[in-house]
Structure formats: structure tokens, C-alpha cells
Motif scaffolding. Structure first.
Motif, PDB file in Angstrom:
ATOM      1  N   LYS A  89     -63.038  73.161  21.043  1.00 28.68           N
ATOM      2  CA  LYS A  89     -62.140  72.647  22.161  1.00 28.68           C
ATOM      3  C   LYS A  89     -63.103  72.506  23.427  1.00 28.68           C
ATOM      4  O   LYS A  89     -62.733  71.850  24.215  1.00 28.68           O
ATOM      5  CB  LYS A  89     -61.047  73.755  22.331  1.00 28.68           C
ATOM      6  N   ASP A  90     -63.982  73.532  23.744  1.00 25.94           N
ATOM      7  CA  ASP A  90     -64.738  73.419  24.901  1.00 25.94           C
ATOM      8  C   ASP A  90     -65.971  72.773  24.936  1.00 25.94           C
ATOM      9  O   ASP A  90     -66.673  72.847  25.973  1.00 25.94           O
ATOM     10  CB  ASP A  90     -65.068  74.984  25.277  1.00 25.94           C
ATOM     11  N   PHE A  91     -66.471  72.149  23.751  1.00 36.52           N
ATOM     12  CA  PHE A  91     -67.710  71.417  23.656  1.00 36.52           C
ATOM     13  C   PHE A  91     -67.718  70.200  24.290  1.00 36.52           C
ATOM     14  O   PHE A  91     -67.040  69.377  24.288  1.00 36.52           O
ATOM     15  CB  PHE A  91     -68.075  71.271  22.186  1.00 36.52           C
ATOM     16  N   PRO A  92     -68.488  70.038  25.356  1.00 37.14           N
ATOM     17  CA  PRO A  92     -68.650  69.121  26.336  1.00 37.14           C
ATOM     18  C   PRO A  92     -68.468  67.629  25.728  1.00 37.14           C
ATOM     19  O   PRO A  92     -67.792  66.750  26.099  1.00 37.14           O
ATOM     20  CB  PRO A  92     -69.796  69.084  27.173  1.00 37.14           C
ATOM     21  N   PHE A  93     -69.617  67.347  24.466  1.00 36.72           N
ATOM     22  CA  PHE A  93     -69.590  66.184  23.836  1.00 36.72           C
ATOM     23  C   PHE A  93     -68.494  65.800  23.190  1.00 36.72           C
ATOM     24  O   PHE A  93     -67.860  64.500  23.230  1.00 36.72           O
ATOM     25  CB  PHE A  93     -70.735  66.088  22.861  1.00 36.72           C
ATOM     26  N   ASN A 146     -65.468  66.911  24.080  1.00 39.09           N
ATOM     27  CA  ASN A 146     -64.338  66.463  25.101  1.00 39.09           C
ATOM     28  C   ASN A 146     -64.535  64.918  25.854  1.00 39.09           C
ATOM     29  O   ASN A 146     -63.809  64.215  25.847  1.00 39.09           O
ATOM     30  CB  ASN A 146     -64.391  67.279  26.255  1.00 39.09           C
ATOM     31  N   LEU A 147     -65.901  64.585  25.545  1.00 39.86           N
ATOM     32  CA  LEU A 147     -66.283  63.290  26.380  1.00 39.86           C
ATOM     33  C   LEU A 147     -65.650  62.154  25.413  1.00 39.86           C
ATOM     34  O   LEU A 147     -65.002  61.183  26.084  1.00 39.86           O
ATOM     35  CB  LEU A 147     -67.889  63.186  26.331  1.00 39.86           C
ATOM     36  N   GLU A 186     -61.438  66.066  18.087  1.00 41.28           N
ATOM     37  CA  GLU A 186     -60.539  67.428  18.086  1.00 41.28           C
ATOM     38  C   GLU A 186     -60.678  67.648  16.630  1.00 41.28           C
ATOM     39  O   GLU A 186     -60.675  66.834  15.496  1.00 41.28           O
ATOM     40  CB  GLU A 186     -59.193  67.076  18.214  1.00 41.28           C
TER      41      GLU A 186
END
Length: 142
Positions: free
Chosen positions: A18-22, A24-25, A29
């Protein structure tokens, strides 16, 4: 997972994703995961389209590669590698694109089909939220 608590590990992996920047980019999910399997998705948005207005093939390749990795993370074999400060990397990734998609969800189901001493072989299938096949993937990791 005899010496490990699989639910605790699963919760930890889901929180990390959930918090991994890539992730999120690209909107990646993780919906579910366990030893040797995962279910992940990407919600399509215009920034992920190619000039033809459909999801870029590289995004599908990313979904497959990351989905296969998620399938491997809860295996005992990977935990041994992790505990010894080792790492695994995809060394071969094949994608068969079956049909384009321009809206909705791309949902990837991945499974590890062989886990040897050095090489892992896994497969993935990507479908639309309408159940239509979008792509098939095959990967080897060392």
C-alpha cells in the motif's frame, strides 16, 4: 510456513504494498496473496494509456511482473533467501497480449509453478473486470 505466522506475514506484505511508491505511481494494488499465488490489479486511468487510447503494454507487463513477485514473497523458499540477506530478480519475462483495454480494471492472477534451488518459474493471467482475457505472462526468476 511452519516457523512463521502466515497471517502476520501477509498483513505485513499488504501494508508494504500500500505504501510502496512505485506501486502508488502506477496504481498497483495487491488484493490477496499467499504462498505461491497472488491477485493484484491496476485501475486504468488516462495517464496509463498509449497514444492509441488503450492501456500501455508496459503497464500490463509491470502488473504481471509485480504480481508474480507477490506470489513468491510468502513462500518458505523466499523467506530463507530474505533471512540470509539474498534477493531474487526477474531474468526472463514473456507477455502475450490478447486484447486491448481502455477503462475499468486489469486484474492479474499469478502462481508459482516451479520453485527449484536457484530458478523460480511462474505464470500469470490478466483479465478485465468483465472477465475478458487481456494478457498471459510467464517469468523466470533467480
Amino acid at each position: 510456513m511452519s516457523a512463521r505466522d502466515p497471517e502476520k506475514l501477509k498483513t505485513k506484505l499488504l501494508e508494504f504494498a500500500k505504501d510502496f511508491p512505485f506501486f502508488n505511481l502506477v496504481g498497483f494494488e495487491v488484493l490477496d496473496c499467499g504462498p505461491g499465488f497472488s491477485k493484484c490489479q491496476i485501475r486504468l486511468r488516462p495517464e496509463l494509456h498509449n497514444p492509441n487510447g488503450v492501456l500501455h503494454g508496459g503497464v500490463l507487463a509491470t502488473l504481471i511482473d509485480a504480481g508474480i513477485t507477490q506470489a513468491m514473497l510468502m513462500t518458505d523458499e523466499y523467506q530463507v533467501i530474505r533471512d540470509t540477506k539474498g534477493a531474487m530478480s526477474t531474468v526472463d519475462l514473456h507477455i502475450k497480449y490478447l486484447r486491448p483495454i481502455s477503462s475499468g480494471l486489469a486484474i492479474c492472477e499469478s502462481r508459482v509453478v516451479h520453485m527449484g534451488k536457484r530458478i523460480v518459474h511462474a505464470q500469470a493471467k490478466v483479465m478485465s473486470d468483465e472477465g475478458k482475457d487481456l494478457a498471459l505472462g510467464d517469468a523466470s526468476m533467480i
